[in-house]
Design a protein around this motif. Structure first.
Motif, PDB file in Angstrom:
ATOM      1  N   ARG A  96       0.808  -1.092  -0.038  1.00  0.00           N
ATOM      2  CA  ARG A  96       0.098   0.026  -0.075  1.00  0.00           C
ATOM      3  C   ARG A  96       1.048   1.313  -0.009  1.00  0.00           C
ATOM      4  NH1 ARG A  96      -5.370   0.887   1.006  1.00  0.00           N
ATOM      5  NH2 ARG A  96      -5.712  -1.307   1.476  1.00  0.00           N
ATOM      6  N   GLU A 144      -6.333  -1.990  -4.101  1.00  0.00           N
ATOM      7  CA  GLU A 144      -6.914  -3.143  -4.535  1.00  0.00           C
ATOM      8  C   GLU A 144      -6.524  -3.803  -5.892  1.00  0.00           C
ATOM      9  OE1 GLU A 144      -8.965  -4.351  -2.090  1.00  0.00           O
ATOM     10  OE2 GLU A 144      -8.411  -2.729  -0.855  1.00  0.00           O
ATOM     11  N   ASP A 147      -8.200  -2.914  -9.655  1.00  0.00           N
ATOM     12  CA  ASP A 147      -9.403  -2.211  -9.261  1.00  0.00           C
ATOM     13  C   ASP A 147      -9.551  -0.793  -9.400  1.00  0.00           C
ATOM     14  OD1 ASP A 147     -12.075  -2.889  -8.145  1.00  0.00           O
ATOM     15  OD2 ASP A 147     -11.396  -1.511  -6.567  1.00  0.00           O
TER      16      ASP A 147
END
Length: 316
Positions: A96, A144, A147
């Motif tokens: 992340r 994600e 996504d």
């Protein structure tokens, strides 16, 4: 032409990287590849890039946690001077932290028509579902998997008797057409007047009772029945700039802004000391900052009654 610097991350053969690299050799291509990096030091694609004179870097992820490996790759990208990252068969899920560092500046190519068939085994999934078409997508990378917002797609017809391998081969050809085109379009959007006007329009029309008209050929925004609070200047009188013009307090503030960043701020011709021009075409626009300027300019011309109503609503 000043070309945008792009780093490409791969894990294997690097065919999509090669498509990006060869497209970058065309004179009108707005980007250039400044680094090809891999989590597999033996990746064949590294040899292709090196043969074409592109700097390469390989660092195995084995024995390293995800965050530490991503930090190493991030450092290599920034040292190369890249401002965008293109994932091209990079078979590692990114941390992340890494994704946030490259938010809005990292693209990926995926072999399906997203949002269908995220992850692996996309071609067999399309065949199993008896799809008439498969294809590929280029999207922005978010935390994600597969996504992020889709930037472009190409459909590929599924033929009778297709196997995952035969379908994959045709989708791969489509990928090689799609990725260079979308990357080229994306890296120039921040200097493209149409894109810049669209971003200003969204922010300006979000202000209370705002509307848009044309004034002297420029999109301008004002309060309905009231004064104007923002203009978009595109090559106004041949100045070669795309800029936002907003209200300020006067000559002192205008001078301070120009002194602080003479490349970004300037005194717009014919607008006087009560306005300042803010360049939007430098390729590094902070849109949150622009939004703050627009809101401040709106408040400078808003009727006191309307401004007080907005203050009450904000406090409620």
């Amino acid at each position: 032409m000043t070309k945008t610097k792009v780093a490409v991350l791969i894990s294997g053969a690097g065919t999509n990287m090669a498509a990006l690299l060869y497209a970058a050799k065309l004179p009108d291509c707005p980007y250039k590849i400044v680094l090809v990096a891999s989590n597999n030091p033996e990746a064949e694609g590294l040899n292709i890039a090196a043969a074409e004179g592109v700097p390469t870097y390989g660092k195995s992820h084995v024995g390293l946690n995800r965050v530490d490996h991503d930090l190493i790759i991030h450092d290599q990208i920034t040292q190369a001077g890249a401002t965008y990252v293109a994932l091209a068969g990079y078979m590692r899920i990114l941390s992340r932290d890494f994704v946030e560092k490259w938010d809005g500046r990292m693209l990926n190519i995926h072999p399906s028509l997203l949002p269908k068939y995220k992850g692996l085994n996309t071609h067999q999934s399309a065949i199993n579902a008896k799809e008439c078409v498969a294809g590929c997508s280029v999207h922005l990378v978010t935390a994600e998997l597969d996504d992020g917002p889709v930037l472009g797609q190409i459909e590929v017809t599924v033929l009778p008797g297709d196997t995952a391998e035969s379908l994959a081969a045709r989708v791969k050809m489509a990928e090689h057409q799609l990725y260079p085109k979308i990357l080229a379009e994306y890296v120039v959007r921040e200097t493209n007047p149409e894109y810049l006007i669209l971003q200003v329009r969204k922010l300006a029309l979000a202000q209370p009772e705002a509307h848009e008209v044309l004034s002297h050929g420029m999109p301008c925004f004002g309060i309905i029945g009231g004064k104007k609070f923002a203009y978009v200047s595109v090559d106004h009188h041949g100045d070669g700039k795309t800029a936002l013009l907003v209200k300020i307090s006067g000559a002192e503030e205008q001078g301070m802004l120009i002194d602080s960043d003479g490349e970004r701020y300037y005194r717009p011709a014919y607008f006087g000391d009560g306005w300042v021009g803010i360049r939007l075409d430098l390729g590094d626009t902070d849109w949150n900052h622009v939004g703050d300027w627009i809101a401040k300019s709106w408040r400078a011309v808003a009727p006191k009654k309307l401004a007080k109503l907005m203050d009450v609503a904000a406090d409620f």
